[in-house]
Write a protein that holds these residues in place. Structure first.
Motif, PDB file in Angstrom:
ATOM      1  N   CYS A  49       0.836  -1.194   0.000  1.00  8.81           N
ATOM      2  CA  CYS A  49       0.000   0.000   0.000  1.00  8.81           C
ATOM      3  C   CYS A  49       0.878   1.255   0.000  1.00  8.81           C
ATOM      4  O   CYS A  49       2.000   1.241   0.491  1.00  8.81           O
ATOM      5  CB  CYS A  49      -0.898  -0.012   1.237  1.00  8.81           C
ATOM      6  SG  CYS A  49      -2.086   1.347   1.271  1.00  8.81           S
ATOM      7  N   ASP A  51       0.341   3.698   1.759  1.00  9.71           N
ATOM      8  CA  ASP A  51       0.258   4.253   3.116  1.00  9.71           C
ATOM      9  C   ASP A  51       1.658   4.554   3.651  1.00  9.71           C
ATOM     10  O   ASP A  51       2.542   3.694   3.594  1.00  9.71           O
ATOM     11  CB  ASP A  51      -0.462   3.238   4.018  1.00  9.71           C
ATOM     12  CG  ASP A  51      -0.835   3.817   5.363  1.00  9.71           C
ATOM     13  OD1 ASP A  51       0.074   4.282   6.087  1.00  9.71           O
ATOM     14  OD2 ASP A  51      -2.028   3.795   5.694  1.00  9.71           O
ATOM     15  N   GLY A  74      -4.232   0.911  -1.161  1.00 18.10           N
ATOM     16  CA  GLY A  74      -5.068  -0.281  -1.058  1.00 18.10           C
ATOM     17  C   GLY A  74      -4.397  -1.534  -1.592  1.00 18.10           C
ATOM     18  O   GLY A  74      -5.010  -2.598  -1.623  1.00 18.10           O
ATOM     19  N   HIS A 102      -2.102  -4.255   5.265  1.00 17.07           N
ATOM     20  CA  HIS A 102      -1.864  -3.737   6.612  1.00 17.07           C
ATOM     21  C   HIS A 102      -3.191  -3.357   7.247  1.00 17.07           C
ATOM     22  O   HIS A 102      -4.201  -3.195   6.561  1.00 17.07           O
ATOM     23  CB  HIS A 102      -0.914  -2.529   6.564  1.00 17.07           C
ATOM     24  CG  HIS A 102      -1.509  -1.316   5.907  1.00 17.07           C
ATOM     25  ND1 HIS A 102      -2.026  -0.265   6.623  1.00 17.07           N
ATOM     26  CD2 HIS A 102      -1.689  -1.010   4.594  1.00 17.07           C
ATOM     27  CE1 HIS A 102      -2.475   0.655   5.781  1.00 17.07           C
ATOM     28  NE2 HIS A 102      -2.289   0.218   4.541  1.00 17.07           N
ATOM     29  N   CYS A 105      -6.165   0.444   6.873  1.00 16.84           N
ATOM     30  CA  CYS A 105      -5.859   1.000   5.549  1.00 16.84           C
ATOM     31  C   CYS A 105      -6.894   2.068   5.185  1.00 16.84           C
ATOM     32  O   CYS A 105      -8.089   1.787   5.097  1.00 16.84           O
ATOM     33  CB  CYS A 105      -5.850  -0.111   4.502  1.00 16.84           C
ATOM     34  SG  CYS A 105      -5.464   0.497   2.840  1.00 16.84           S
ATOM     35  N   GLY A 106      -6.428   3.274   4.953  1.00 20.03           N
ATOM     36  CA  GLY A 106      -7.315   4.379   4.608  1.00 20.03           C
ATOM     37  C   GLY A 106      -8.026   4.161   3.281  1.00 20.03           C
ATOM     38  O   GLY A 106      -9.192   4.522   3.133  1.00 20.03           O
TER      39      GLY A 106
HETATM   40 ZN   LIG Z   1      -3.345   0.994   2.943  1.00 21.09          ZN
END
Ligand SMILES: [Zn+2]
Length: 136
Positions: A49, A51, A74, A102, A105-106
């Protein structure tokens, strides 16, 4: 090229060092150019991701040139990500492909939120990402 089992062990050992706060791989924390700058030889391909809390080289305590990392919010697999994986396998002989998800995850949360209550003011490219994530 090392085997897939050896690659997984190397990643697990690196993650144990990261979790313990030990920086065992000195090459992971240098900013200079690696010895063989003309050719890369990654032992693992990581689809992770975007992130900012999960940078693969850091969470696996690996140095420059060790990992071929593909990051997208994602950690979804669209044709461009699949092409990047195929590129690394064909050009470097890398035998291990790891999908690194993870918690919290946003991108996944935004996708689920959008499914529950569609937003009207989402940028078109973000909307495409949400659709791709929902189709996984
Ligand atoms: Zn994520």
């Amino acid at each position: 090229m090392i085997s897939a089992d050896e690659a997984l062990k190397r990643l697990q050992d690196g993650n144990k060092r990261f979790v313990a706060g030990i920086r065992g791989n000195k090459k992971a924390h240098i900013t200079s150019i690696p010895e063989n700058k003309d050719r890369q030889n990654p032992f693992a391909i990581i689809l992770g991701c975007s992130d900012s809390r999960v940078p693969a080289e850091i969470v696996f305590d690996q140095g420059m040139g060790g990992l071929f990392v593909i990051r997208v919010a994602g950690n979804i697999v669209a044709p461009s990500q699949l092409g990047s994986i195929e590129f690394a396998v064909e050009n470097f002989g890398t035998q291990s492909v790891i999908v690194l998800g993870h918690s919290s995850c946003g991108a996944v949360t935004a996708t689920l939120d959008d499914i529950k209550q569609p937003r009207t003011q989402v940028h078109s490219n973000v909307f495409l990402l949400l659709i791709e994530s929902a189709q996984q």
